[in-house]
Design a protein around this motif. Sequence first.
Motif, PDB file in Angstrom:
ATOM      1  N   ASP A 240       6.487   7.239 -12.230  1.00 18.93           N
ATOM      2  CA  ASP A 240       5.623   6.169 -11.720  1.00 18.93           C
ATOM      3  C   ASP A 240       4.807   5.524 -12.834  1.00 18.93           C
ATOM      4  O   ASP A 240       4.696   4.295 -12.906  1.00 18.93           O
TER       5      ASP A 240
ATOM      6  N   ASN B 121       5.293   1.562 -14.036  1.00 15.97           N
ATOM      7  CA  ASN B 121       4.158   0.653 -13.876  1.00 15.97           C
ATOM      8  C   ASN B 121       3.650   0.136 -15.217  1.00 15.97           C
ATOM      9  O   ASN B 121       3.379  -1.056 -15.376  1.00 15.97           O
TER      10      ASN B 121
ATOM     11  N   ASP C 151       8.723  -2.487  -6.135  1.00 14.54           N
ATOM     12  CA  ASP C 151       7.955  -1.359  -5.601  1.00 14.54           C
ATOM     13  C   ASP C 151       6.533  -1.724  -5.199  1.00 14.54           C
ATOM     14  O   ASP C 151       6.034  -1.270  -4.173  1.00 14.54           O
ATOM     15  N   LYS C 152       5.835  -2.514  -6.036  1.00 16.55           N
ATOM     16  CA  LYS C 152       4.407  -2.754  -5.815  1.00 16.55           C
ATOM     17  C   LYS C 152       4.031  -4.199  -6.152  1.00 16.55           C
ATOM     18  O   LYS C 152       4.630  -4.821  -7.023  1.00 16.55           O
TER      19      LYS C 152
ATOM     20  N   HIS D 126      -2.586  -4.333 -10.135  1.00 12.82           N
ATOM     21  CA  HIS D 126      -2.807  -3.309 -11.168  1.00 12.82           C
ATOM     22  C   HIS D 126      -2.098  -3.680 -12.467  1.00 12.82           C
ATOM     23  O   HIS D 126      -2.558  -3.321 -13.555  1.00 12.82           O
TER      24      HIS D 126
ATOM     25  N   PRO E 184      -0.912   2.181  -9.223  1.00 14.10           N
ATOM     26  CA  PRO E 184      -1.787   1.330  -8.404  1.00 14.10           C
ATOM     27  C   PRO E 184      -2.826   2.077  -7.582  1.00 14.10           C
ATOM     28  O   PRO E 184      -3.824   1.487  -7.158  1.00 14.10           O
ATOM     29  N   ASP E 185      -2.630   3.374  -7.347  1.00 16.79           N
ATOM     30  CA  ASP E 185      -3.507   4.119  -6.438  1.00 16.79           C
ATOM     31  C   ASP E 185      -4.987   4.091  -6.811  1.00 16.79           C
ATOM     32  O   ASP E 185      -5.840   3.970  -5.916  1.00 16.79           O
TER      33      ASP E 185
ATOM     34  N   THR F   9      -2.626  -5.091  -4.244  1.00 12.42           N
ATOM     35  CA  THR F   9      -2.420  -3.868  -5.021  1.00 12.42           C
ATOM     36  C   THR F   9      -1.301  -3.009  -4.456  1.00 12.42           C
ATOM     37  O   THR F   9      -0.479  -2.477  -5.200  1.00 12.42           O
ATOM     38  N   LYS F  10      -1.272  -2.875  -3.114  1.00 10.76           N
ATOM     39  CA  LYS F  10      -0.257  -1.984  -2.535  1.00 10.76           C
ATOM     40  C   LYS F  10       0.293  -2.453  -1.199  1.00 10.76           C
ATOM     41  O   LYS F  10       1.012  -1.715  -0.531  1.00 10.76           O
TER      42      LYS F  10
ATOM     43  N   PHE G 169      10.306  -5.146  -0.661  1.00  9.92           N
ATOM     44  CA  PHE G 169       8.998  -4.492  -0.614  1.00  9.92           C
ATOM     45  C   PHE G 169       8.618  -4.129   0.819  1.00  9.92           C
ATOM     46  O   PHE G 169       8.191  -3.003   1.087  1.00  9.92           O
TER      47      PHE G 169
ATOM     48  N   HIS H 297      10.052  -0.371   0.833  1.00 11.17           N
ATOM     49  CA  HIS H 297       8.911   0.373   0.301  1.00 11.17           C
ATOM     50  C   HIS H 297       7.752   0.507   1.279  1.00 11.17           C
ATOM     51  O   HIS H 297       6.751   1.141   0.948  1.00 11.17           O
ATOM     52  N   ASN H 298       7.855  -0.062   2.464  1.00 12.52           N
ATOM     53  CA  ASN H 298       6.816   0.111   3.478  1.00 12.52           C
ATOM     54  C   ASN H 298       7.384   0.706   4.761  1.00 12.52           C
ATOM     55  O   ASN H 298       7.109   1.858   5.085  1.00 12.52           O
TER      56      ASN H 298
END
Length: 520
Positions: free
Chosen positions: A32, A36, A61-62, A66, A134-135, A174-175, A237, A241-242
């Motif tokens: 990750d 990123n 992915d995101k 970030h 991003p977390d 961000t996410k 996405f 990814h969701n």
Amino acid sequence: MNRDLAAALFVFISSFIIFSANIGGLSIYSLDEAKNAECAREMLERADLIVPTFNYQLRTDKPPLHYYFMMISYSIFGVNEFSARFFSSLFGAFTVLITFLISHRYLGYRVAFFSFIALISSLHFSIQFHMAVPDPFLIFWINAALFSFLIGFKEDKKLFIYLFYIFMGLGVLTKGPVAVVLPSGIILLYLLFTGNTSIKTLKKLRIPSGLIVTALVSLPWYIAVYIKTDGKWVYDFIFKHNIHRFSEPMEGHGGIFIVTLLFIFFGMLPFSVFIPQTLKLAWKNRKESIILLSLIIVGVYTIFFSISGTKLPNYTVPLYPALAILTGYFLDNIFRFSNRSLYISLSFYTIIGLILTAGLFIGIRNEPEISDLSYLSLYFLLLPLSGILAIFMLRKSRIIPVLTVSAFSVFLGFLFFYYLFPKIDKRNPVYQMMPLIEKDRDIRYYKNFNPAFVFYLKKEIKPLKKDEIQGFLHSDEKVYILTRKRYLNELKGIKDLVILKQVKDLFERKISVLITNRKD
């Protein structure tokens, strides 16, 4: 300098020191972090604020917020490990600060101080803000949004209501949708529990204009990336990814509901051993607005990610500030609880510390590349040692044992980042292989490779098909191929193929292989 400002500065600076410990001395190695950090580098290289890429291929992915912070950091400090993680650490300090401030605003200095102690004592919380992912940003945006809502709603302050919507919009950047879905669900439950469901109340939330603000913050980029990628980024996405990540386990990260509870318990050590007392006290005092909101945050995140198909330790970290507030409230009222209750919790913590140390010892011993470093796990005996000391101190004081456990945990954190993990980090395949690679030479990959190589080589690593390998290795110049050991059987009989090095990826089954066409 007044007392409030001095306290806020102390909380912020000390948190930043903890969360930035050795961020420039550890490799960008995990999948990750590598993807990123490299994605941000490529966007900066192209001066492109719209389309994220990894290894110069579309990365869905995101969203990009970030990446933007990393790009700013790269521009200031250069492209390196420190700059990739700098803003993550900074946002960690901001997260602790707003937790301290909201606790102080509604529950007083002592609760605010203990909430601060609970967060900085969590090694897992610190690890999250050491990572170029991003977390760290999402954790801040979500908590800033929820705390802003409480101030705006409780004190009828329009600015904070709109800050709630702005922070949600930044979370979406961000996410994704999770930054609206979960906070909205939390607010709805808060309104239901407090009986604030009238039209007059809903008007205070300024929902139509607020959602417009959220959309204005987040949607322009989504529209732009939709146009520039013909909808592919948005489609992948949202659905992959969701929706797919929630409905089914991805990349082997599944498990039963109790896995989420274990993530929270181990993540918030040492003070998670007081969760039974903490929740009992909080429930009795749920009429206090910040207590009720914190209970709902903890409950919603726990339930949501317990039923989610994909389960990862970082998913529930946004609830840590709320749990820290509840913990701080308990620690401020620790005198209400019997010695027997506290002895049981501290004894349990001591046992957990011993089990954790033994587990780390066995885990490292069974990892071939670092088996000789199993002695490092013995430093985690600091945890049960602090538990034993706290038990003995409990006879004379309630606060000193709390501070002792916290101090040992924070000290272990510094040991972990400056001494323990660097020794392990140096055994990763990227660290081992990069000195063997001449960066100006052509390098390709066959089928699969560790993504961190792209970040350190700072160039595209193109794929090779099997029938292209012989011709590539026959070059007059020295060239390289990255692959995995499981594919070596497919390459038998290829002339000029020299295996330069094989190193097992840490804590994974994959073995990285570096191939060249000459030994010199």
